[in-house]
Design a protein around this motif. Structure first.
Motif, PDB file in Angstrom:
ATOM      1  N   GLU A   1      -6.275 -10.025  -2.362  1.00  0.00           N
ATOM      2  CA  GLU A   1      -6.764  -8.668  -2.137  1.00  0.00           C
ATOM      3  C   GLU A   1      -7.294  -8.184  -3.478  1.00  0.00           C
ATOM      4  O   GLU A   1      -6.533  -7.907  -4.392  1.00  0.00           O
TER       5      GLU A   1
ATOM      6  N   MET B   1       0.830  -1.203   0.000  1.00  0.00           N
ATOM      7  CA  MET B   1       0.000   0.000   0.000  1.00  0.00           C
ATOM      8  C   MET B   1       0.867   1.258   0.000  1.00  0.00           C
ATOM      9  O   MET B   1       0.431   2.298   0.451  1.00  0.00           O
TER      10      MET B   1
ATOM     11  N   GLY C   1      -4.213 -14.175  -4.517  1.00  0.00           N
ATOM     12  CA  GLY C   1      -4.030 -15.104  -3.406  1.00  0.00           C
ATOM     13  C   GLY C   1      -3.217 -16.317  -3.811  1.00  0.00           C
ATOM     14  O   GLY C   1      -2.973 -17.205  -3.009  1.00  0.00           O
TER      15      GLY C   1
ATOM     16  N   ASP D   1     -13.293  -3.720  -1.600  1.00  0.00           N
ATOM     17  CA  ASP D   1     -12.549  -4.950  -1.870  1.00  0.00           C
ATOM     18  C   ASP D   1     -12.801  -5.989  -0.785  1.00  0.00           C
ATOM     19  O   ASP D   1     -13.557  -5.761   0.146  1.00  0.00           O
ATOM     20  N   ASN D   2     -12.182  -7.166  -0.955  1.00  0.00           N
ATOM     21  CA  ASN D   2     -12.503  -8.280  -0.065  1.00  0.00           C
ATOM     22  C   ASN D   2     -12.013  -8.045   1.351  1.00  0.00           C
ATOM     23  O   ASN D   2     -12.421  -8.727   2.267  1.00  0.00           O
ATOM     24  N   LEU D   3     -11.108  -7.085   1.558  1.00  0.00           N
ATOM     25  CA  LEU D   3     -10.648  -6.782   2.910  1.00  0.00           C
ATOM     26  C   LEU D   3     -11.434  -5.623   3.511  1.00  0.00           C
ATOM     27  O   LEU D   3     -11.149  -5.181   4.622  1.00  0.00           O
TER      28      LEU D   3
ATOM     29  N   HIS E   1      -4.535  -8.736  -5.985  1.00  0.00           N
ATOM     30  CA  HIS E   1      -3.837  -9.992  -5.716  1.00  0.00           C
ATOM     31  C   HIS E   1      -4.837 -11.139  -5.713  1.00  0.00           C
ATOM     32  O   HIS E   1      -5.893 -11.046  -5.096  1.00  0.00           O
TER      33      HIS E   1
ATOM     34  N   THR F   1     -11.229 -12.719  -8.812  1.00  0.00           N
ATOM     35  CA  THR F   1      -9.800 -12.426  -8.765  1.00  0.00           C
ATOM     36  C   THR F   1      -9.209 -12.230 -10.149  1.00  0.00           C
ATOM     37  O   THR F   1      -8.109 -11.719 -10.277  1.00  0.00           O
TER      38      THR F   1
ATOM     39  N   GLN G   1     -14.222  -6.413  -5.085  1.00  0.00           N
ATOM     40  CA  GLN G   1     -15.341  -7.323  -5.285  1.00  0.00           C
ATOM     41  C   GLN G   1     -16.528  -6.627  -5.912  1.00  0.00           C
ATOM     42  O   GLN G   1     -17.270  -7.208  -6.676  1.00  0.00           O
TER      43      GLN G   1
ATOM     44  N   ALA H   1     -11.612  -2.527   2.244  1.00  0.00           N
ATOM     45  CA  ALA H   1     -11.153  -1.199   1.830  1.00  0.00           C
ATOM     46  C   ALA H   1     -12.136  -0.624   0.818  1.00  0.00           C
ATOM     47  O   ALA H   1     -12.743  -1.356   0.046  1.00  0.00           O
TER      48      ALA H   1
ATOM     49  N   LYS I   1      -4.963  -6.382 -12.855  1.00  0.00           N
ATOM     50  CA  LYS I   1      -4.452  -5.392 -11.922  1.00  0.00           C
ATOM     51  C   LYS I   1      -4.787  -3.983 -12.417  1.00  0.00           C
ATOM     52  O   LYS I   1      -4.800  -3.742 -13.618  1.00  0.00           O
TER      53      LYS I   1
ATOM     54  N   HIS J   1      -5.513  -0.503  -7.957  1.00  0.00           N
ATOM     55  CA  HIS J   1      -5.644  -1.600  -6.994  1.00  0.00           C
ATOM     56  C   HIS J   1      -4.759  -2.760  -7.433  1.00  0.00           C
ATOM     57  O   HIS J   1      -4.709  -3.089  -8.610  1.00  0.00           O
TER      58      HIS J   1
END
Lengths: 105, 162
Positions: free
Chosen positions: A44, A1, A31, A92-94, A29, A65, A47, A96, A69, A26
């Protein structure tokens, strides 16, 4: 980041339709990739992306996914006029979040 | 015995309460992306075959091939050097499109993205996707309750899903 993220959003009136172009910043990633120390980089990815025109929700994009990028999207909106507000939000999936706004030119 | 039952009931109640508080917190927009994004179709995106993904996303996998839907020529290209970002462009003459799904057959998870359109949106839609290896790239549209499909075989030099 490390670097500050900057999302770009452009909207232009072209032969009576509005062309919207989106470039989000963004890493996306999956995974499955590994870093130099052979450790997996955790997933990351964006979504959910939603787009509004003047408070009217016009488009929802759900990404897996495999979206590249720095996701790029382009689409057209029927009609529209100069000065319309285009708003875009993503999650996003986290958890953010990001938001971009522009005015149709 | 009665006491044991009571204990059980208590823990069940407790579970129910904590679940409902969690739901509340999630609803207030504070916590846990998974719960926040309950509408993100996890099953569809985690499906490992095209059929499963389609079933989970669209509820059916029966497809009418149709000329009304097209990938624009060259996009995706039939040969891409870098699979990490392959441009796609979807064009269609169909009216009242409800949903578009983009899939790559040989990716670990075939479903790439799913779009929910309103009548205000007009194609073409352009984007960039990742492709792991030589594979069919498909776009599937649901319009008027029917599914339409188009696909193109794309060769990639460097896989883009690592």
């Amino acid at each position: 980041m490390g670097l500050p993220r900057k999302d770009r959003l452009r909207a232009k009136l072209k032969s009576e339709d509005t062309t919207v172009r989106v470039l989000l910043s963004h890493p996306m990633h999956t995974g499955r990739a590994k870093n130099k120390a052979e450790q997996l980089i955790p997933a990351e990815f964006i979504q959910d992306i939603r787009c509004w025109r003047n408070d009217e929700e016009v488009l929802t994009i759900k990404c897996g996914t495999a979206t590249a990028k720095n996701p790029y999207f382009s689409f057209q909106l029927v009609g529209g006029k100069q000065g319309d507000n285009i708003t875009l939000r993503w999650v996003d999936n986290l958890g953010a979040k990001g938001k971009a706004e522009t005015v149709v030119k | 015995m009665v006491e044991q039952l009571d204990q059980q009931r208590r823990s069940i109640l407790k579970g129910a309460i904590s679940a409902s508080t969690l739901a509340l917190v999630a609803a207030s927009g504070l916590l846990i992306p998974q719960q926040l994004l309950a509408h993100w179709p996890t099953d569809a995106f985690n499906a490992e075959t095209v059929e499963d993904a389609l079933l989970a996303l669209l509820g059916e996998a029966e497809i009418a091939d149709d000329a009304a839907l097209n990938f624009k020529v060259g996009s995706p290209p039939s040969y891409a050097i870098n699979g990490a970002s392959v441009p796609i462009q979807i064009q269609s003459s169909l009216k009242s499109i409800e949903r578009i799904a983009v899939l790559v057959e040989k990716n670990p998870f075939p479903l790439v993205m799913s779009l929910d359109l309103t009548s205000a949106v007009k194609l073409p839609f352009k984007s960039m996707i990742k492709i792991r290896e030589d594979s069919q790239v498909m776009a599937i549209i649901r319009a008027d309750g029917k599914l339409y499909k188009t696909s193109r075989f794309v060769e990639v030099d460097i896989g883009g899903c690592g």
